[in-house]
Each structure stands twice: as structure tokens, then as C-alpha cells.
Write a protein that holds these residues in place. Structure first.
Motif, mmCIF file in Angstrom:
data_model
loop_
_atom_site.group_PDB
_atom_site.id
_atom_site.type_symbol
_atom_site.label_atom_id
_atom_site.label_comp_id
_atom_site.label_asym_id
_atom_site.label_seq_id
_atom_site.Cartn_x
_atom_site.Cartn_y
_atom_site.Cartn_z
ATOM 1 N N ARG A 108 0.866 -1.189 0.000
ATOM 2 C CA ARG A 108 0.000 0.000 0.000
ATOM 3 C C ARG A 108 0.893 1.227 0.000
ATOM 4 O O ARG A 108 1.733 1.393 0.880
ATOM 5 N N CYS A 109 0.733 2.077 -0.988
ATOM 6 C CA CYS A 109 1.551 3.275 -1.105
ATOM 7 C C CYS A 109 0.735 4.471 -0.629
ATOM 8 O O CYS A 109 -0.257 4.841 -1.260
ATOM 9 N N ASP A 110 1.141 5.049 0.491
ATOM 10 C CA ASP A 110 0.462 6.226 1.029
ATOM 11 C C ASP A 110 1.073 7.451 0.359
ATOM 12 O O ASP A 110 2.168 7.868 0.689
ATOM 13 N N ASN A 111 0.356 7.995 -0.607
ATOM 14 C CA ASN A 111 0.857 9.174 -1.299
ATOM 15 C C ASN A 111 -0.047 10.376 -1.070
ATOM 16 O O ASN A 111 -0.218 11.211 -1.943
ATOM 17 N N PRO A 118 5.577 3.379 1.719
ATOM 18 C CA PRO A 118 5.071 2.042 1.422
ATOM 19 C C PRO A 118 4.788 1.249 2.703
ATOM 20 O O PRO A 118 5.560 1.298 3.658
ATOM 21 N N PHE A 119 3.668 0.524 2.724
ATOM 22 C CA PHE A 119 3.283 -0.295 3.863
ATOM 23 C C PHE A 119 2.997 -1.712 3.397
ATOM 24 O O PHE A 119 2.532 -1.929 2.279
ATOM 25 N N LEU A 120 3.268 -2.679 4.258
ATOM 26 C CA LEU A 120 3.033 -4.084 3.969
ATOM 27 C C LEU A 120 1.537 -4.354 4.008
ATOM 28 O O LEU A 120 0.891 -4.207 5.048
ATOM 29 N N SER A 146 -1.479 -3.092 6.453
ATOM 30 C CA SER A 146 -1.005 -2.836 7.811
ATOM 31 C C SER A 146 -0.412 -1.431 7.940
ATOM 32 O O SER A 146 -0.435 -0.642 6.996
ATOM 33 N N THR A 147 0.137 -1.151 9.094
ATOM 34 C CA THR A 147 0.875 0.092 9.327
ATOM 35 C C THR A 147 2.371 -0.206 9.431
ATOM 36 O O THR A 147 3.121 0.587 9.978
ATOM 37 N N ILE A 148 2.806 -1.342 8.892
ATOM 38 C CA ILE A 148 4.209 -1.742 8.945
ATOM 39 C C ILE A 148 4.932 -1.145 7.737
ATOM 40 O O ILE A 148 4.619 -1.481 6.585
ATOM 41 N N ASP A 149 5.890 -0.252 8.005
ATOM 42 C CA ASP A 149 6.663 0.397 6.944
ATOM 43 C C ASP A 149 7.563 -0.605 6.241
ATOM 44 O O ASP A 149 8.293 -1.348 6.893
ATOM 45 N N VAL A 150 7.537 -0.615 4.914
ATOM 46 C CA VAL A 150 8.461 -1.438 4.131
ATOM 47 C C VAL A 150 9.667 -0.569 3.787
ATOM 48 O O VAL A 150 9.529 0.494 3.192
#
Length: 154
Positions: free
Chosen positions: A62-65, A74-76, A79-83
Motif C-alpha cells: 500500500r503506497c500512502d501518497n 510504502p506499507f506491507l 497494515s501500518t508496517i513500513d516497508v
């Protein structure tokens, strides 16, 4: 995996090993017409950020732009886990919160436990370090890999 650590809040970097077939690892290019970058992260296939661009839902990034995310983050999956990095040689680097227990002279004042759930990835037993800092501190990791396990330090 549940991690409870008696230290001040912050982030920890976790290295996870991906379970991906050799044939899949060879396909490092994104699918045609698919976005391949989220901020500074290159997102190669089998990962993807749009429907039809990843091999399976568990490879969704998931790309939070939004305007508050500069650069995009980017998140896995959902989730709220940063890649932090994707290496199709079998390594995925993520950042997760550090658990904490804080005390004042009157006793416990706050506690935060952090969780990381992953069925696709194995946590690296050689590239990660698990550290507890403080007096009267205990840090515990629990999880399962077919059977339950618990380990920790104090």
C-alpha cells in the motif's frame, strides 16, 4: 509474533525472509502498466501496488501518497508496517514500533505492546537483534511456527 519490550518508544528494523519460488524471484520487473516506485522504494513483481499488479494479495504494497506523506510511504499490505527494502533474493526489511513500559515514582505510567503478524515471512534469526534496556526489565517474543514458542531476556 508478539513482542513486549521494556524500553522507550521508537522504531525497530526487522528483517524477514520471504518464501518465494526461484521462478518468481527471477521476475524482478513490474508488470507492464504497473507503478514500480513508492517514494524511494522500488516495488518489483511479485509485489505490486494496484489490483492486477501483484501475484497474490499477500504481496500487496500500500503506497500512502497523501499530502501528509512526503515522500510517499510504502506499507506491507493493509497494515501500518513500513516497508524499507524489498530484495527478491529473499529479504524484506520492515520497520515496526518498539514496545515500552514507562514508570514514574508512583508506579507504572504507560505500557505499549507491539505486534507483528506474518504468515508469508519468516523472521531472520541471524540478522535481527532482540534487546531489552532498563532496570527490572523483561522482553518477550511469542509466536508459532507450527508449534508455539516463547523466548526473551531480562
Amino acid at each position: 509474533m508478539k513482542m513486549k519490550m521494556g524500553s522507550r518508544g521508537g522504531f525497530m528494523e526487522i528483517i524477514m525472509f520471504m518464501i518465494i519460488s526461484t521462478a518468481t524471484m527471477a521476475a524482478e520487473q513490474p508488470k507492464p502498466g504497473c507503478q514500480s516506485m513508492c517514494g524511494n522504494l522500488s516495488v518489483p513483481y511479485p509485489f505490486g501496488m494496484e489490483e492486477g499488479c501483484y501475484m497474490e494479495r499477500k504481496f500487496f504494497i500500500r503506497c500512502d501518497n497523501t499530502s501528509t506523506a512526503d515522500p510517499p510511504s510504502p506499507f506491507l499490505s493493509d497494515s501500518t508496517i513500513d516497508v524499507l527494502r524489498i530484495d527478491l533474493g529473499g529479504e524484506l526489511r520492515v520497520r515496526n514500533w518498539v514496545g515500552s513500559d514507562c514508570y514514574s515514582s508512583s508506579g507504572p505510567s504507560s505500557s505499549f505492546q507491539t505486534w507483528l503478524r506474518s504468515g508469508l515471512y519468516n523472521i531472520s534469526s541471524t540478522k535481527n537483534k532482540f534487546i531489552a534496556i532498563g532496570c527490572d526489565t523483561i522482553a518477550i517474543i511469542t509466536g508459532n511456527t507450527g508449534q508455539d514458542y516463547t523466548t526473551g531476556c531480562l
